[in-house]
Design a protein around this motif. Structure first.
Motif, PDB file in Angstrom:
ATOM      1  N   UNK A  63      64.351  36.400  29.156  1.00  0.00           N
ATOM      2  CA  UNK A  63      65.542  36.475  28.649  1.00  0.00           C
ATOM      3  C   UNK A  63      66.523  35.636  29.164  1.00  0.00           C
ATOM      4  N   UNK A  64      66.210  34.791  30.202  1.00  0.00           N
ATOM      5  CA  UNK A  64      67.036  33.864  30.708  1.00  0.00           C
ATOM      6  C   UNK A  64      66.673  32.614  29.840  1.00  0.00           C
ATOM      7  N   UNK A  65      65.542  32.468  29.646  1.00  0.00           N
ATOM      8  CA  UNK A  65      65.327  31.245  28.513  1.00  0.00           C
ATOM      9  C   UNK A  65      65.917  31.305  27.303  1.00  0.00           C
ATOM     10  N   UNK A  66      65.960  32.577  26.716  1.00  0.00           N
ATOM     11  CA  UNK A  66      66.560  32.527  25.378  1.00  0.00           C
ATOM     12  C   UNK A  66      68.296  32.444  25.973  1.00  0.00           C
ATOM     13  N   UNK A  67      68.767  33.007  26.758  1.00  0.00           N
ATOM     14  CA  UNK A  67      70.142  32.931  27.053  1.00  0.00           C
ATOM     15  C   UNK A  67      70.481  31.469  27.353  1.00  0.00           C
ATOM     16  N   UNK A  68      69.947  30.777  27.879  1.00  0.00           N
ATOM     17  CA  UNK A  68      70.238  29.350  28.071  1.00  0.00           C
ATOM     18  C   UNK A  68      70.009  28.308  26.834  1.00  0.00           C
ATOM     19  N   UNK A  69      68.979  28.931  25.960  1.00  0.00           N
ATOM     20  CA  UNK A  69      68.408  28.150  24.586  1.00  0.00           C
ATOM     21  C   UNK A  69      69.778  28.575  23.831  1.00  0.00           C
ATOM     22  N   UNK A  70      70.543  29.858  23.839  1.00  0.00           N
ATOM     23  CA  UNK A  70      71.685  30.044  22.755  1.00  0.00           C
ATOM     24  C   UNK A  70      72.645  28.995  23.320  1.00  0.00           C
ATOM     25  N   UNK A  71      73.090  28.887  24.690  1.00  0.00           N
ATOM     26  CA  UNK A  71      74.055  28.250  25.308  1.00  0.00           C
ATOM     27  C   UNK A  71      73.721  26.584  24.752  1.00  0.00           C
ATOM     28  N   UNK A  72      72.466  26.217  24.870  1.00  0.00           N
ATOM     29  CA  UNK A  72      72.234  24.881  24.649  1.00  0.00           C
ATOM     30  C   UNK A  72      72.360  24.566  23.019  1.00  0.00           C
ATOM     31  N   UNK A  73      72.004  25.391  22.474  1.00  0.00           N
ATOM     32  CA  UNK A  73      72.192  25.546  20.811  1.00  0.00           C
ATOM     33  C   UNK A  73      73.755  25.324  20.536  1.00  0.00           C
ATOM     34  N   UNK A  74      74.570  26.187  20.998  1.00  0.00           N
ATOM     35  CA  UNK A  74      75.977  26.130  20.795  1.00  0.00           C
ATOM     36  C   UNK A  74      76.269  24.590  21.423  1.00  0.00           C
ATOM     37  N   UNK A  75      75.765  24.125  22.164  1.00  0.00           N
ATOM     38  CA  UNK A  75      76.376  22.681  22.670  1.00  0.00           C
ATOM     39  C   UNK A  75      75.968  21.900  21.731  1.00  0.00           C
ATOM     40  N   UNK A  76      74.924  21.968  21.204  1.00  0.00           N
ATOM     41  CA  UNK A  76      74.311  20.730  20.134  1.00  0.00           C
ATOM     42  C   UNK A  76      74.951  20.966  18.986  1.00  0.00           C
ATOM     43  N   UNK A  77      75.396  22.275  18.523  1.00  0.00           N
ATOM     44  CA  UNK A  77      76.140  22.436  17.194  1.00  0.00           C
ATOM     45  C   UNK A  77      77.697  21.614  17.629  1.00  0.00           C
ATOM     46  N   UNK A  78      78.354  22.128  18.788  1.00  0.00           N
ATOM     47  CA  UNK A  78      79.387  21.439  18.967  1.00  0.00           C
ATOM     48  C   UNK A  78      79.504  20.231  18.948  1.00  0.00           C
ATOM     49  N   UNK A  79      78.382  19.528  19.842  1.00  0.00           N
ATOM     50  CA  UNK A  79      78.345  18.190  19.865  1.00  0.00           C
ATOM     51  C   UNK A  79      78.543  17.359  18.493  1.00  0.00           C
TER      52      UNK A  79
END
Ligand code: HEM
Ligand code: HEM
Length: 188
Positions: free
Chosen positions: A142-158
């Motif tokens: 659950x935590x891995x999925x959550x931070x992966x979503x945050x990481x994914x958002x960061x990559x797109x916004x980057x």
């Protein structure tokens, strides 16, 4: 309680606050909203994080003779760096250095590097803590999925941010004949 307080603060609020600072700043319409969102996330995150940290120290004292040294040391380090980060920044607000002051570059580089160090160490310690507690795999997943979503958002916004910045740079070069400098949002 210790795990949840720490996972939500160091593991979610502080990374979200960094995302607000890094990516909302590019949008002129989001100025100064990004700043308030960043400060709110980091101060709430830091506050909850300190209470989580204190429960950790308390747990450590309750179980005399058992010390999880690495988890403890990382925990104390993030607490110390987080305290430095928040207090120095608030102190700096009162000093109000001018936006284009030459020391501002170093000051921002310092705040950014300590900020990302806190976030990375915090996430590492959350995984250490979950191993110590021997939580069920579903919590880790659950935590891995959550931070992966945050990481994914960061990559797109980057990517979005860079395309905006490069476009802006091109336009400024056209209109000012290359005289643009210092107001690119990604340059610290
Ligand atoms: C534990 C607390 C904090 C952490 C972990 C943290 C982390 C960060 C990080 C990682 C960035 C860089 C974002 C980027 O890549 O552009 C940043 C930027 C910033 N933070 Fe914080 N921060 C914290 C607390 C604060 C506080 C309390 C304030 C103000 C009172 C503050 C003000 C700022 C400002 C003004 C910037 C933008 C600097 C610039 O690039 O112009 N931060 N922070
Ligand atoms: C950045 C986040 C965290 C910080 C700052 C932190 C801090 C601490 C500290 C300082 C201790 C005392 C260590 C000792 O003296 O032995 C501790 C113990 C502990 N922490 Fe954490 N922790 C964090 C995250 C977590 C998480 C997410 C979990 C579980 C899901 C967790 C579970 C534990 C357990 C089980 C102990 C041992 C208690 C005992 O001594 O029996 N921690 N933590």
């Amino acid at each position: 309680t210790h795990g949840i307080l720490n996972a939500v603060s160091w593991g979610l609020l502080l990374p979200m606050g960094a995302i607000f600072a890094r990516y909302l700043k590019t949008f002129k319409s989001a100025d100064p909203a990004w700043f308030y969102l960043h400060v709110a996330c980091q101060l709430i995150g830091y506050g909850v994080g300190v209470s989580g940290w204190a429960t950790g120290i308390h747990l450590g004292n309750l179980s005399k003779g058992i010390t999880y040294s690495l988890h403890r040391n990382i925990g104390i380090t993030v607490f110390a760096l987080g305290t430095l980060q928040s207090f120095l920044k608030i102190f700096a607000l009162f000093l109000r250095p001018k936006k284009d002051h030459k020391y501002r570059v170093y000051w921002n580089a310092y705040h950014h590097s300590v900020g990302y160090t806190i976030i990375i160490l915090g996430i590492v310690n959350i995984f250490k803590g979950m191993s110590i507690l021997n939580v069920e795999q579903k919590w880790k997943t659950g935590y891995i999925i959550t931070i992966s979503i945050l990481g994914g958002i960061a990559v797109i916004l980057e990517a979005v941010t860079w395309s905006i910045v490069l476009k802006r740079r091109k336009e400024e070069n056209k209109s000012y004949n290359g005289a643009s400098n210092g107001h690119l949002p990604l340059s610290m």
